[in-house]
Design a protein around this motif. Structure first.
Motif, PDB file in Angstrom:
ATOM      1  N   ARG A 215      44.249-108.527  -4.853  1.00  0.00           N
ATOM      2  CA  ARG A 215      45.382-107.871  -5.507  1.00  0.00           C
ATOM      3  C   ARG A 215      46.428-107.363  -4.507  1.00  0.00           C
ATOM      4  NH1 ARG A 215      44.690-102.269  -5.320  1.00  0.00           N
ATOM      5  NH2 ARG A 215      42.564-101.638  -4.872  1.00  0.00           N
ATOM      6  N   LYS A 216      46.104-107.387  -3.230  1.00  0.00           N
ATOM      7  CA  LYS A 216      47.043-106.941  -2.207  1.00  0.00           C
ATOM      8  C   LYS A 216      47.819-108.103  -1.589  1.00  0.00           C
ATOM      9  CE  LYS A 216      44.370-102.866  -1.314  1.00  0.00           C
ATOM     10  NZ  LYS A 216      43.906-101.910  -0.359  1.00  0.00           N
ATOM     11  N   SER A 217      47.707-109.270  -2.193  1.00  0.00           N
ATOM     12  CA  SER A 217      48.358-110.458  -1.631  1.00  0.00           C
ATOM     13  C   SER A 217      49.888-110.404  -1.722  1.00  0.00           C
ATOM     14  CB  SER A 217      47.830-111.724  -2.304  1.00  0.00           C
ATOM     15  OG  SER A 217      48.129-111.705  -3.679  1.00  0.00           O
ATOM     16  N   ASP A 218      50.446-109.479  -2.487  1.00  0.00           N
ATOM     17  CA  ASP A 218      51.906-109.349  -2.565  1.00  0.00           C
ATOM     18  C   ASP A 218      52.516-108.990  -1.219  1.00  0.00           C
ATOM     19  OD1 ASP A 218      51.805-109.932  -5.227  1.00  0.00           O
ATOM     20  OD2 ASP A 218      52.059-107.867  -5.906  1.00  0.00           O
ATOM     21  N   TRP A 219      51.827-108.182  -0.451  1.00  0.00           N
ATOM     22  CA  TRP A 219      52.370-107.738   0.836  1.00  0.00           C
ATOM     23  C   TRP A 219      51.558-108.232   2.031  1.00  0.00           C
ATOM     24  CZ3 TRP A 219      48.777-105.216   3.542  1.00  0.00           C
ATOM     25  CH2 TRP A 219      47.786-104.521   2.835  1.00  0.00           C
ATOM     26  N   ALA A 220      50.336-108.684   1.802  1.00  0.00           N
ATOM     27  CA  ALA A 220      49.470-109.105   2.915  1.00  0.00           C
ATOM     28  C   ALA A 220      49.776-110.536   3.339  1.00  0.00           C
ATOM     29  CB  ALA A 220      48.006-108.979   2.520  1.00  0.00           C
ATOM     30  N   ASP A 221      49.765-110.764   4.642  1.00  0.00           N
ATOM     31  CA  ASP A 221      49.934-112.115   5.173  1.00  0.00           C
ATOM     32  C   ASP A 221      48.623-112.889   5.124  1.00  0.00           C
ATOM     33  OD1 ASP A 221      52.690-111.745   6.055  1.00  0.00           O
ATOM     34  OD2 ASP A 221      51.829-110.371   7.518  1.00  0.00           O
ATOM     35  N   LEU A 222      47.514-112.171   5.195  1.00  0.00           N
ATOM     36  CA  LEU A 222      46.190-112.788   5.190  1.00  0.00           C
ATOM     37  C   LEU A 222      45.261-111.923   4.349  1.00  0.00           C
ATOM     38  CD1 LEU A 222      44.173-114.901   6.373  1.00  0.00           C
ATOM     39  CD2 LEU A 222      43.836-113.308   8.287  1.00  0.00           C
ATOM     40  N   VAL A 223      44.596-112.534   3.375  1.00  0.00           N
ATOM     41  CA  VAL A 223      43.609-111.831   2.565  1.00  0.00           C
ATOM     42  C   VAL A 223      42.252-112.447   2.863  1.00  0.00           C
ATOM     43  CG1 VAL A 223      42.841-111.255   0.231  1.00  0.00           C
ATOM     44  CG2 VAL A 223      45.288-111.326   0.752  1.00  0.00           C
ATOM     45  N   VAL A 224      41.337-111.622   3.336  1.00  0.00           N
ATOM     46  CA  VAL A 224      39.996-112.080   3.717  1.00  0.00           C
ATOM     47  C   VAL A 224      39.014-111.555   2.679  1.00  0.00           C
ATOM     48  CG1 VAL A 224      38.238-112.058   5.514  1.00  0.00           C
ATOM     49  CG2 VAL A 224      40.652-111.986   6.141  1.00  0.00           C
ATOM     50  N   ARG A 225      38.184-112.437   2.179  1.00  0.00           N
ATOM     51  CA  ARG A 225      37.221-112.061   1.144  1.00  0.00           C
ATOM     52  C   ARG A 225      35.828-111.967   1.758  1.00  0.00           C
ATOM     53  NH1 ARG A 225      38.852-113.428  -4.223  1.00  0.00           N
ATOM     54  NH2 ARG A 225      37.010-112.241  -4.715  1.00  0.00           N
ATOM     55  N   CYS A 226      35.471-110.835   2.301  1.00  0.00           N
ATOM     56  CA  CYS A 226      34.112-110.656   2.829  1.00  0.00           C
ATOM     57  C   CYS A 226      33.529-109.331   2.358  1.00  0.00           C
ATOM     58  CB  CYS A 226      34.095-110.780   4.350  1.00  0.00           C
ATOM     59  SG  CYS A 226      35.113-109.628   5.246  1.00  0.00           S
ATOM     60  N   GLU A 227      33.901-108.914   1.155  1.00  0.00           N
ATOM     61  CA  GLU A 227      33.453-107.631   0.625  1.00  0.00           C
ATOM     62  C   GLU A 227      32.009-107.619   0.156  1.00  0.00           C
ATOM     63  OE1 GLU A 227      35.964-106.414  -2.497  1.00  0.00           O
ATOM     64  OE2 GLU A 227      37.734-106.278  -1.254  1.00  0.00           O
ATOM     65  N   LYS A 228      31.474-108.767  -0.246  1.00  0.00           N
ATOM     66  CA  LYS A 228      30.140-108.783  -0.845  1.00  0.00           C
ATOM     67  C   LYS A 228      29.096-108.200   0.091  1.00  0.00           C
ATOM     68  CE  LYS A 228      30.999-112.513  -4.037  1.00  0.00           C
ATOM     69  NZ  LYS A 228      30.707-113.863  -4.447  1.00  0.00           N
ATOM     70  N   GLU A 229      29.188-108.546   1.360  1.00  0.00           N
ATOM     71  CA  GLU A 229      28.227-108.011   2.329  1.00  0.00           C
ATOM     72  C   GLU A 229      28.710-106.680   2.900  1.00  0.00           C
ATOM     73  OE1 GLU A 229      29.957-111.084   3.863  1.00  0.00           O
ATOM     74  OE2 GLU A 229      29.126-112.021   2.093  1.00  0.00           O
ATOM     75  N   GLY A 230      29.926-106.302   2.592  1.00  0.00           N
ATOM     76  CA  GLY A 230      30.520-105.130   3.198  1.00  0.00           C
ATOM     77  C   GLY A 230      31.242-105.538   4.466  1.00  0.00           C
ATOM     78  N   TYR A 231      31.755-104.590   5.175  1.00  0.00           N
ATOM     79  CA  TYR A 231      32.515-104.885   6.389  1.00  0.00           C
ATOM     80  C   TYR A 231      31.557-104.954   7.572  1.00  0.00           C
ATOM     81  CZ  TYR A 231      36.303-103.561   3.288  1.00  0.00           C
ATOM     82  OH  TYR A 231      37.167-103.493   2.233  1.00  0.00           O
TER      83      TYR A 231
END
Length: 172
Positions: A138-154
């Motif tokens: 949902r932050k892709s409006d302003w982000a240049d790169l969206v990384v999806r690695c939330e399932k395991e956490g950071y």
């Protein structure tokens, strides 16, 4: 849309923020900004990200949103913070920590916030950075790169994935 949201969006538009990437490539990165929401992430995870980038020879600055008043903030909290009472009635952050943070130009800006607080969008959109990285679609409006690695956490695996992507992306 509520009147408050309309006003906040109008103020962001008046800033005339230009959304463009000026990424220098990983080797050209010197200064990195990390933005967290304290209730969403543990201090040890913040420290792990700082150490990860500092071990690569990068300067790291951190800004944390705290959902408590400044007087209730733990006096031993080590990071610059925007507290609940550092915001105007319509959600615009203020205070010394935010003022200092937004004066810097960063090569990379990472937004780890997950909440719906308007302050997160304002911090992200007003941060001056060559590339902005977020971890939610949902932050892709302003982000240049969206990384999806939330399932395991950071985790370490997430940090390594982000680093691999940043090294892969060519400099301009």
């Amino acid at each position: 849309m509520s009147l408050l949201n309309w006003y906040r969006n109008r103020q962001l538009q008046k800033l005339n923020l230009q959304h463009h990437s000026d990424y220098k490539g990983w080797e050209g990165v010197e200064r990195i900004a990390l933005y967290f929401e304290a209730t969403q992430i543990k201090e040890a995870e913040i420290e792990a990200w700082i150490q990860f980038f500092e071990s690569a020879g990068k300067n790291v600055e951190v800004l944390v949103y705290q959902s408590v008043k400044r007087k209730d903030l733990n006096p031993n909290w080590p990071y610059p913070s925007i507290c609940k009472d550092d915001k105007s009635w319509w959600g615009w952050p203020s205070g010394l920590d935010f003022g200092t943070f937004k004066q810097h130009n960063f090569d990379l800006f990472f937004d780890f916030s997950k909440g719906e607080e308007p302050v997160h969008q304002i911090v992200a959109e007003t941060a001056v950075a060559g590339m902005k990285v977020a971890f939610q679609k949902r932050k892709s409006d302003w982000a240049d790169l969206v990384v999806r690695c939330e399932k395991e956490g950071y985790t370490q695996a997430c940090r390594e994935e982000v680093l691999a992507l940043l090294k892969f992306i060519n400099a301009q």
